[in-house]
Design a protein around this motif. Structure first.
Motif, PDB file in Angstrom:
ATOM      1  N   THR A  29       0.833  -1.204   0.000  1.00 41.94           N
ATOM      2  CA  THR A  29       0.000   0.000   0.000  1.00 41.94           C
ATOM      3  C   THR A  29       0.863   1.247   0.000  1.00 41.94           C
ATOM      4  N   ARG A  30       1.867   1.267   0.838  1.00 46.26           N
ATOM      5  CA  ARG A  30       2.756   2.437   0.896  1.00 46.26           C
ATOM      6  C   ARG A  30       3.466   2.683  -0.432  1.00 46.26           C
ATOM      7  N   ASP A  31       3.749   1.605  -1.161  1.00 42.22           N
ATOM      8  CA  ASP A  31       4.485   1.724  -2.425  1.00 42.22           C
ATOM      9  C   ASP A  31       3.602   2.074  -3.608  1.00 42.22           C
ATOM     10  N   ALA A  32       2.291   2.097  -3.422  1.00 40.70           N
ATOM     11  CA  ALA A  32       1.387   2.406  -4.542  1.00 40.70           C
ATOM     12  C   ALA A  32       1.561   3.856  -4.987  1.00 40.70           C
ATOM     13  N   ASN A  33       1.587   4.036  -6.307  1.00 44.10           N
ATOM     14  CA  ASN A  33       1.684   5.387  -6.875  1.00 44.10           C
ATOM     15  C   ASN A  33       0.960   5.389  -8.215  1.00 44.10           C
ATOM     16  N   PRO A  34       0.739   6.568  -8.785  1.00 50.06           N
ATOM     17  CA  PRO A  34      -0.018   6.619 -10.044  1.00 50.06           C
ATOM     18  C   PRO A  34       0.578   5.779 -11.164  1.00 50.06           C
ATOM     19  N   ALA A  35       1.898   5.597 -11.154  1.00 48.95           N
ATOM     20  CA  ALA A  35       2.540   4.850 -12.232  1.00 48.95           C
ATOM     21  C   ALA A  35       2.356   3.335 -12.104  1.00 48.95           C
ATOM     22  N   ASN A  36       2.189   2.825 -10.869  1.00 44.49           N
ATOM     23  CA  ASN A  36       2.127   1.366 -10.711  1.00 44.49           C
ATOM     24  C   ASN A  36       0.782   0.849 -10.204  1.00 44.49           C
ATOM     25  N   ALA A  94      -3.729   3.133   8.097  1.00 44.58           N
ATOM     26  CA  ALA A  94      -3.300   4.517   7.866  1.00 44.58           C
ATOM     27  C   ALA A  94      -2.779   4.689   6.446  1.00 44.58           C
ATOM     28  N   ALA A  95      -2.047   3.706   5.943  1.00 40.17           N
ATOM     29  CA  ALA A  95      -1.531   3.775   4.577  1.00 40.17           C
ATOM     30  C   ALA A  95      -2.670   3.768   3.567  1.00 40.17           C
ATOM     31  N   LEU A  96      -3.704   2.979   3.827  1.00 37.33           N
ATOM     32  CA  LEU A  96      -4.863   2.971   2.934  1.00 37.33           C
ATOM     33  C   LEU A  96      -5.540   4.336   2.899  1.00 37.33           C
ATOM     34  N   VAL A  97      -5.635   4.979   4.046  1.00 39.88           N
ATOM     35  CA  VAL A  97      -6.208   6.327   4.094  1.00 39.88           C
ATOM     36  C   VAL A  97      -5.330   7.293   3.300  1.00 39.88           C
ATOM     37  N   ILE A 116     -14.106  -2.281  -3.230  1.00 35.49           N
ATOM     38  CA  ILE A 116     -13.382  -3.557  -3.142  1.00 35.49           C
ATOM     39  C   ILE A 116     -12.516  -3.567  -1.891  1.00 35.49           C
ATOM     40  N   ILE A 117     -11.794  -2.479  -1.667  1.00 39.31           N
ATOM     41  CA  ILE A 117     -10.986  -2.362  -0.453  1.00 39.31           C
ATOM     42  C   ILE A 117     -11.894  -2.282   0.768  1.00 39.31           C
TER      43      ILE A 117
END
Length: 193
Positions: A29-36, A94-97, A116-117
């Motif tokens: 979750t922390r690593d999620a960004n618009p590119a991936n 917290a990361a999901l938020v 879904i989440i």
């Protein structure tokens, strides 16, 4: 090895595995960004679902190894390990938020509203609450500490659920669990008298 020692090993191993699973979902979750996010979104969804399924199996294992309370030194170890697990769980929520806008962007498989989440975290909180009920019967000398940890999970979940509301049919928890896992597997928890 006594039945009680076996039960302690099962419980401590279940906490260890849950901590690893939860920390993995947190990292994704922390690593999620618009590119991936087009791929990362699915990875997050499946990592949370995997944690739910694994925890369900551990609940069944715990239910099979006995219900006698642990000695206080074992109960203290359970709470110490659980504290790290709860920290990973609250960090995941917290990361999901924090990543809400990324995870619900048009390129995300979790778009447009994050339901879904919402269903996945509802299922996770439901199964975690059942697990903590099991622990309540095993660590009577440390119930205050266990209750404090449970409150942390509830508050973290509440904040995440505000951003990712489940569908109305998911609100009972059991339906969310069934949606993620495909079937009901949970035994009834002990009364913890």
């Amino acid at each position: 090895m006594s039945r009680q020692q076996h039960a302690a090993i099962v419980v401590l191993e279940s906490i260890r595995v849950l901590t690893v699973d939860t920390a993995g979902a947190r990292s994704l979750t922390r690593d999620a960004n618009p590119a991936n996010v087009s791929g990362q979104g699915h990875a997050i969804q499946y990592s949370i679902a995997g944690a739910v399924i694994t925890l369900t199996a551990w609940i069944n294992a715990v239910s099979e190894v006995g219900h006698a309370p642990f000695e206080d030194n074992v109960a203290l170890k359970v709470i110490a390990d659980l504290t790290a697990c709860v920290h990973a769980y609250t960090d995941l929520m917290a990361a999901l938020v924090e990543k809400h806008d990324v995870l619900t962007a048009p390129s995300s498989p979790l778009a447009p509203d994050g339901v879904i989440i919402g269903g996945a975290i509802n299922a996770f909180q439901f199964v975690l609450a059942i697990y903590l009920l099991w622990l309540r019967g095993l660590v009577p000398t440390r119930r205050a500490e266990l209750n404090a940890q449970a409150k942390l999970t509830q508050e973290a979940f509440r904040l995440a659920a505000e951003r990712y509301p489940p569908q109305p049919d998911d609100l009972a928890g059991a339906k969310a669990f069934e949606a993620v896992c495909g079937k009901r597997l949970l035994p009834e928890p002990p009364t913890g008298k």
